[in-house]
Structures are given as C-alpha cells and as structure tokens.
Design an enzyme around this catalytic site. Structure first.
Site, PDB file in Angstrom:
ATOM      1  N   GLY A  25      15.844  77.404 122.832  1.00  0.00           N
ATOM      2  CA  GLY A  25      16.258  76.453 123.859  1.00  0.00           C
ATOM      3  C   GLY A  25      15.102  76.269 124.808  1.00  0.00           C
ATOM      4  N   ASP A 140       6.685  84.730 113.902  1.00  0.00           N
ATOM      5  CA  ASP A 140       6.196  83.482 114.518  1.00  0.00           C
ATOM      6  C   ASP A 140       4.976  83.758 115.398  1.00  0.00           C
ATOM      7  OD1 ASP A 140       7.795  80.768 116.409  1.00  0.00           O
ATOM      8  OD2 ASP A 140       6.062  80.848 115.056  1.00  0.00           O
TER       9      ASP A 140
END
Ligand SMILES: CC(C)(Nc1nc(-c2c[nH]c3ncc(Cl)cc23)ncc1F)C(=O)NCC(F)(F)F
Length: 295
Positions: A25, A140
């Site tokens: 988000g 990541d």
C-alpha cells in the site's frame, strides 16, 4: 498493565506527506504527537490499502516479520496503529530522512566514492546475513528497497514479499509466478519460482550493478535487459526471453568505470548454479577486504 510502546493511537498520528507506494500500500510521513505540541517523533506509516492486493492477513504477516527483526542494517519497526475499530491497521516504522538508496546515489553521484558504495554494499550484506539466520528470504532486494539513514548508513526495508523458509527445505517455492520484478530475479526464480538465500544473493549482485551505475535510470537493469531482448518480443514472455539469455550466459554488462574486482563480484553473485554462488558472509568479507585495499 505495562505501557505498550508499540501501540500508536490514530488520533495522535498527524499526517505530513506521502513517501511512496510499496508492495502492499502507500507509505506516509507522519508525526506521532501525543503531546500535541509538534515535539513528537517522525515516523513512516505503511497503510494497508483496503481490498487492494494482498489482504489484512498477509499484511499482518509483514508486520510480524518486521517486528522480530533487530539489526542495525534493517529499518526499525516501531509498532502498529489500528483504525476503523481494528478493521484496518497500519505498520509504523522509523523514518529515515535520506530516503531510498536509488534516489540518494543518483542525487549524490558526483561525490560518492567507490569506498562509500562498498561500505553500503557491506551493510546490505550484513543485513541479509542477519535475515538469513532467521531463515527469511527477502525476495525483493533492490536499490529502491534500501533506505539511507545518513551518509554512512543504509538499511534494508520493504518486507512485503519476505517469506520464511520451511524447516525442512532451503528454498521457498511460490505456487504461481509472484510479483517480484523480473530483472532482479535469479534463473531458478524465473524458471521454477524457487526462492532462497541464494536467489537473494543474485539480487544483491543486481543491487551492486545499480550502485555502480549510480542508479542512472538509463542504465537500470530493466532497460538494459529489454534492450537485449529487443523491442519486438513475439509470443514468448519476457521472463522466458530473460531466462534463455541467462542460460546462454548473458549478464548485465559492467557499468561504465566500474572497478574490475567489483564487476567480478557481481558475476560471482550471478553464477547460474545457485549452489556455487557465494553466501552473504563470503560477500561481506570480500567487500570489506576491497574497502581495506581501497585505502
Ligand atoms: C513505498 C516506500 C515508502 N517508498 C519510499 N519510501 C521512502 C522513505 C523515505 N524515508 C523512509 N523511511 C522509512 C520508510 Cl519505511 C520509507 C521511507 N522514500 C521514497 C520511497 F519511494 C517504501 O517503503 N519504500 C521501500 C523502502 F524504501 F522503504 F524500502
């Protein structure tokens, strides 16, 4: 009951500005100001985008992941803020004023020395070494997901895609291709969705490449790989093209002016066979030796 320092009350969390969009988000800069006199501390607040992408449960896993990490080279967890009567929650982290590493290196490209880059590289290795002891796979690792605390300290952040290795296996197999950015991924991730500490090492090699291109957008891994693949990719997906190139021993080219020993370290991280790649402790040692030699 003991005072819970990890519980932030929404009414004292004062919004200042947006910081960016992460895997889950948006993240906002806020001041936690219970005294209401602007003396409160600045914090980075990652709000879960309601009914967008991963759900509350996955977000709670990210919170859980971050809350147990205590390392100088990992962004500090501060706590959580419940809102909408515990229907929604936000992750509260320390705010690092210098922002993400890719922006910092590009902005300061004219006065960052090789030594300084190698210092950042060794700190990332140490953070990854620590993660590894807890059997976490980051998945990541990229310059955009490293934060700069000050001119000589960086920290690993954004644990939205982090997975814990199963007790009986040294790799984590995703059920379907994940949303990790292709151009930082090891061949076994592209071909078999297999993620491990060794695939994080591959991504670290790409972070080294980003650093030594000073995070120049025109030289970023995605652009270089797409140029190599050629614009008119027919049928075969980009990830298949990339996997074929890597199988044929194509690798990202040496960044302009990159010291040969640094490029050779990148190529060690990009060893096709994951068992033959260095560990993060090997890499910390090699990078620290380079820092000594660079005097
Ligand atoms: C989505 C978000 C906000 N993006 C950015 N954060 C910050 C940024 C600047 N200072 C920060 N202090 C703490 C945190 Cl969590 C983020 C920032 N600065 C620039 C960003 F694009 C982020 O979380 N990025 C991953 C990270 F960089 F953190 F690994």
């Amino acid at each position: 009951a003991p005072y819970d320092h990890t519980l932030f009350e929404e009414r004292h969390l004062c919004y200042i500005s947006p910081l960016g969009r992460g895997n889950f988000g948006c993240v906002e800069l806020c001041r936690y100001d219970p005294l209401g006199d602007n003396t409160g501390e600045l914090v980075a607040v990652k709000k879960l985008q309601p009914n967008k992408g991963p759900d509350l449960e996955d977000f709670q896993k990210e919170v859980k992941t971050l809350s147990v990490l205590h390392c100088d080279y990992i962004v500090k967890y501060r706590g959580v803020c419940y809102s909408m009567g515990r229907l929604s929650m936000s992750l509260v982290m320390e705010y690092l004023p210098y922002g993400s590493l890719n922006g910092y290196v590009w902005t300061n490209r004219h006065n960052i020395t090789t030594r300084r880059m190698l210092l950042f590289a060794s700190q990332i290795c140490k953070g990854m070494e620590y993660l590894q002891t807890l059997r976490y796979v980051h998945r990541d690792l990229a310059a955009r997901n490293i934060l700069v605390a000050n001119d000589s300290l960086v920290k690993i952040a954004d644990f939205g895609l982090t997975k814990v290795l199963p007790f009986d296996k040294e790799y984590y197999r995703l059920s379907q291709p994940g949303q990790s950015p292709l151009f930082w991924l090891a061949p076994e991730c592209l071909n078999e969705n297999k993620f491990s500490n060794k695939s994080d090492v591959w991504s670290f090699g790409v972070v080294l490449h980003e650093l030594f291109t000073y995070c120049d957008n025109s030289l970023n891994p995605k652009r270089i790989c797409l140029q190599e693949i050629g614009q008119n990719v027919q049928g075969t997906s980009i990830s298949m093209h990339l996997a074929n190139m890597l199988a044929n021993n194509w690798r990202l080219p040496a960044p302009p002016g990159c010291p040969p020993k640094v490029y050779s370290l990148m190529n060690d991280c990009w060893t096709y066979d994951f068992d033959k790649r260095p560990t993060f402790s090997d890499l910390s040692r090699k990078v620290e030796n380079m820092i000594q030699d660079d005097r």
